[in-house]
Design a protein around this motif. Structure first.
Motif, short mmCIF file in Angstrom:
data_model
loop_
_atom_site.label_atom_id
_atom_site.label_comp_id
_atom_site.label_asym_id
_atom_site.label_seq_id
_atom_site.Cartn_x
_atom_site.Cartn_y
_atom_site.Cartn_z
N VAL A 15 0.80 -1.24 0.07
CA VAL A 15 -0.13 -0.01 0.02
C VAL A 15 0.95 1.21 -0.06
CG1 VAL A 15 -1.75 1.41 1.36
CG2 VAL A 15 -1.75 -1.20 1.16
N HIS A 16 2.00 1.24 0.73
CA HIS A 16 2.90 2.09 0.88
C HIS A 16 4.28 1.83 0.71
CE1 HIS A 16 3.98 6.42 1.84
NE2 HIS A 16 4.78 5.99 2.81
N GLU A 17 5.34 2.61 0.32
CA GLU A 17 6.70 2.48 0.29
C GLU A 17 7.16 3.59 0.64
OE1 GLU A 17 10.10 2.03 -3.26
OE2 GLU A 17 7.92 1.17 -3.64
N ILE A 18 8.05 3.29 1.70
CA ILE A 18 8.91 4.39 2.55
C ILE A 18 9.64 5.16 1.57
CG2 ILE A 18 10.64 5.01 4.20
CD1 ILE A 18 8.10 3.64 5.25
N GLY A 19 9.46 6.61 1.42
CA GLY A 19 10.34 7.71 0.75
C GLY A 19 9.45 7.96 -0.62
N GLN A 20 8.30 7.16 -0.75
CA GLN A 20 7.77 7.39 -2.08
C GLN A 20 7.00 8.63 -2.15
OE1 GLN A 20 4.16 4.94 -1.97
NE2 GLN A 20 3.99 5.16 -4.39
N ASP A 21 7.12 9.32 -3.57
CA ASP A 21 6.68 10.80 -3.75
C ASP A 21 5.24 10.82 -3.43
OD1 ASP A 21 6.24 13.24 -4.72
OD2 ASP A 21 6.44 12.75 -6.79
N LEU A 22 4.72 11.65 -2.45
CA LEU A 22 3.41 11.68 -2.04
C LEU A 22 2.53 12.88 -2.55
CD1 LEU A 22 4.34 11.16 1.85
CD2 LEU A 22 3.70 9.58 0.22
N SER A 23 3.54 13.60 -3.37
CA SER A 23 2.67 14.73 -4.19
C SER A 23 1.78 14.24 -5.08
CB SER A 23 3.73 15.64 -4.72
OG SER A 23 4.31 14.88 -5.72
N VAL A 24 1.91 12.96 -5.58
CA VAL A 24 0.82 12.76 -6.64
C VAL A 24 -0.39 12.34 -6.18
CG1 VAL A 24 2.62 12.24 -8.47
CG2 VAL A 24 1.89 10.40 -6.93
#
Length: 66
Positions: A15-24
């Motif tokens: 569901v989530h990857e650490i450090g992933q770009d969250l702006s999208v």
């Protein structure tokens, strides 16, 4: 027994990857990830508590009397 090694199976998408770009991400997607991470944190806390209790019990059992 399967004819295919388990390592060849596709890994489930997290569901989530650490450090992933969250702006999208949308607000709903962010809320979903927060909920999933809170659930995972709770699971980690519970597992740690069980392991700590197990270790304490083993330490008490194998402790040499003074």
């Amino acid at each position: 027994m399967s004819i295919f090694p388990e390592d060849d199976r596709p890994k489930p998408k997290s569901v989530h990857e650490i450090g992933q770009d969250l702006s999208v991400l949308s607000l709903a997607e962010i809320d979903e990830r927060i909920a999933a991470l809170k659930t995972e944190i709770e699971r980690l806390i519970e597992t740690r508590a069980r392991k700590d209790a197990s270790r304490s019990a083993a330490d008490a059992f194998f402790r040499k009397p003074a």
